[in-house]
Design a protein around this motif. Structure first.
Motif, mmCIF file in Angstrom:
data_model
loop_
_atom_site.group_PDB
_atom_site.id
_atom_site.type_symbol
_atom_site.label_atom_id
_atom_site.label_comp_id
_atom_site.label_asym_id
_atom_site.label_seq_id
_atom_site.Cartn_x
_atom_site.Cartn_y
_atom_site.Cartn_z
ATOM 1 N N THR A 45 0.830 -1.209 0.000
ATOM 2 C CA THR A 45 0.000 0.000 0.000
ATOM 3 C C THR A 45 0.864 1.259 0.000
ATOM 4 O O THR A 45 0.606 2.195 -0.765
ATOM 5 C CB THR A 45 -0.943 0.001 1.221
ATOM 6 N N LEU A 46 1.882 1.292 0.850
ATOM 7 C CA LEU A 46 2.764 2.468 0.907
ATOM 8 C C LEU A 46 3.517 2.680 -0.406
ATOM 9 O O LEU A 46 3.725 3.818 -0.828
ATOM 10 C CB LEU A 46 3.759 2.328 2.055
ATOM 11 N N THR A 47 3.913 1.605 -1.043
ATOM 12 C CA THR A 47 4.617 1.717 -2.316
ATOM 13 C C THR A 47 3.712 2.313 -3.384
ATOM 14 O O THR A 47 4.113 3.219 -4.124
ATOM 15 C CB THR A 47 5.146 0.340 -2.767
ATOM 16 N N ILE A 48 2.486 1.837 -3.448
ATOM 17 C CA ILE A 48 1.535 2.356 -4.431
ATOM 18 C C ILE A 48 1.223 3.826 -4.147
ATOM 19 O O ILE A 48 1.241 4.670 -5.055
ATOM 20 C CB ILE A 48 0.251 1.509 -4.454
ATOM 21 N N LEU A 49 0.945 4.147 -2.886
ATOM 22 C CA LEU A 49 0.624 5.534 -2.531
ATOM 23 C C LEU A 49 1.813 6.464 -2.782
ATOM 24 O O LEU A 49 1.640 7.592 -3.260
ATOM 25 C CB LEU A 49 0.181 5.625 -1.073
ATOM 26 N N THR A 50 3.010 6.006 -2.470
ATOM 27 C CA THR A 50 4.198 6.814 -2.722
ATOM 28 C C THR A 50 4.370 7.054 -4.211
ATOM 29 O O THR A 50 4.657 8.181 -4.639
ATOM 30 C CB THR A 50 5.458 6.138 -2.141
ATOM 31 N N GLY A 76 7.934 6.415 -12.939
ATOM 32 C CA GLY A 76 7.244 7.595 -13.436
ATOM 33 C C GLY A 76 8.231 8.741 -13.369
ATOM 34 O O GLY A 76 9.297 8.696 -13.959
ATOM 35 N N ALA A 77 7.881 9.771 -12.593
ATOM 36 C CA ALA A 77 8.798 10.892 -12.385
ATOM 37 C C ALA A 77 9.471 10.820 -11.015
ATOM 38 O O ALA A 77 10.341 11.618 -10.707
ATOM 39 C CB ALA A 77 8.031 12.205 -12.516
ATOM 40 N N ALA A 78 9.053 9.861 -10.194
ATOM 41 C CA ALA A 78 9.561 9.751 -8.817
ATOM 42 C C ALA A 78 10.865 8.954 -8.779
ATOM 43 O O ALA A 78 10.927 7.837 -9.295
ATOM 44 C CB ALA A 78 8.534 9.077 -7.922
ATOM 45 N N PRO A 79 11.882 9.521 -8.169
ATOM 46 C CA PRO A 79 13.143 8.773 -8.043
ATOM 47 C C PRO A 79 12.989 7.617 -7.047
ATOM 48 O O PRO A 79 12.200 7.689 -6.112
ATOM 49 C CB PRO A 79 14.132 9.814 -7.525
ATOM 50 N N ALA A 84 12.442 4.907 -0.145
ATOM 51 C CA ALA A 84 13.173 4.472 1.046
ATOM 52 C C ALA A 84 12.519 4.974 2.325
ATOM 53 O O ALA A 84 12.556 4.291 3.348
ATOM 54 C CB ALA A 84 14.623 4.953 0.979
ATOM 55 N N TYR A 85 11.915 6.144 2.280
ATOM 56 C CA TYR A 85 11.350 6.711 3.504
ATOM 57 C C TYR A 85 10.119 5.944 4.004
ATOM 58 O O TYR A 85 10.027 5.673 5.201
ATOM 59 C CB TYR A 85 11.066 8.202 3.310
ATOM 60 N N PRO A 86 9.197 5.554 3.147
ATOM 61 C CA PRO A 86 8.099 4.705 3.639
ATOM 62 C C PRO A 86 8.604 3.350 4.147
ATOM 63 O O PRO A 86 8.091 2.831 5.139
ATOM 64 C CB PRO A 86 7.191 4.524 2.427
ATOM 65 N N VAL A 87 9.612 2.798 3.495
ATOM 66 C CA VAL A 87 10.176 1.524 3.950
ATOM 67 C C VAL A 87 10.835 1.714 5.318
ATOM 68 O O VAL A 87 10.681 0.872 6.218
ATOM 69 C CB VAL A 87 11.183 0.965 2.921
ATOM 70 N N ALA A 88 11.534 2.824 5.507
ATOM 71 C CA ALA A 88 12.151 3.098 6.803
ATOM 72 C C ALA A 88 11.076 3.220 7.884
ATOM 73 O O ALA A 88 11.239 2.691 8.989
ATOM 74 C CB ALA A 88 12.987 4.376 6.738
#
Length: 112
Positions: A45-50, A76-79, A84-88
């Motif tokens: 979920t966090l990966t999709i939302l990010t 997409g345009a997101a690096p 990493a921050y949601p995973v952290a």
């Protein structure tokens, strides 16, 4: 400092907190057996939302990255570093929960 190295610092701290929490937990196997599915669902979920919201924020110009500091992998345009921050957070929060929960249980036993 590149965004990758900054991301690795956050991931290392979060992983260390979770490792300490699990290493000092008496019921580690039960916790891992009980938490693996919710953690996996949360990670997805966090990966999709990010991916969605980072792309929207970058497309509207709210966030701008210095290209020389990026790893070059984009979703997409997101690096890739943005993920990493949601995973952290996903690593850090259960670790903090375990550590603080253990402390509150000890404190509750003292008052009784």
């Amino acid at each position: 400092m590149t965004y990758v190295s900054l991301s690795l610092v956050f991931l290392a701290i979060a992983a260390a907190v979770l490792a300490v929490a699990l290493a000092t937990s008496r019921d580690r196997r039960v916790l891992v057996a009980r938490w693996w599915l919710p953690v996996l669902c949360t990670a997805l979920t966090l990966t999709i939302l990010t991916a969605v919201f980072d792309n929207v924020m970058i497309a509207t110009g709210l966030m701008v990255y210095e290209p020389g500091h990026l790893a070059g992998i984009l979703i997409g345009a997101a690096p890739i570093e943005d993920f990493a921050y949601p995973v952290a957070g996903l690593l850090l929060l259960p670790g903090v929960w375990l550590l603080l929960g253990r402390r509150s249980r000890r404190g509750a036993g003292v008052d009784e």
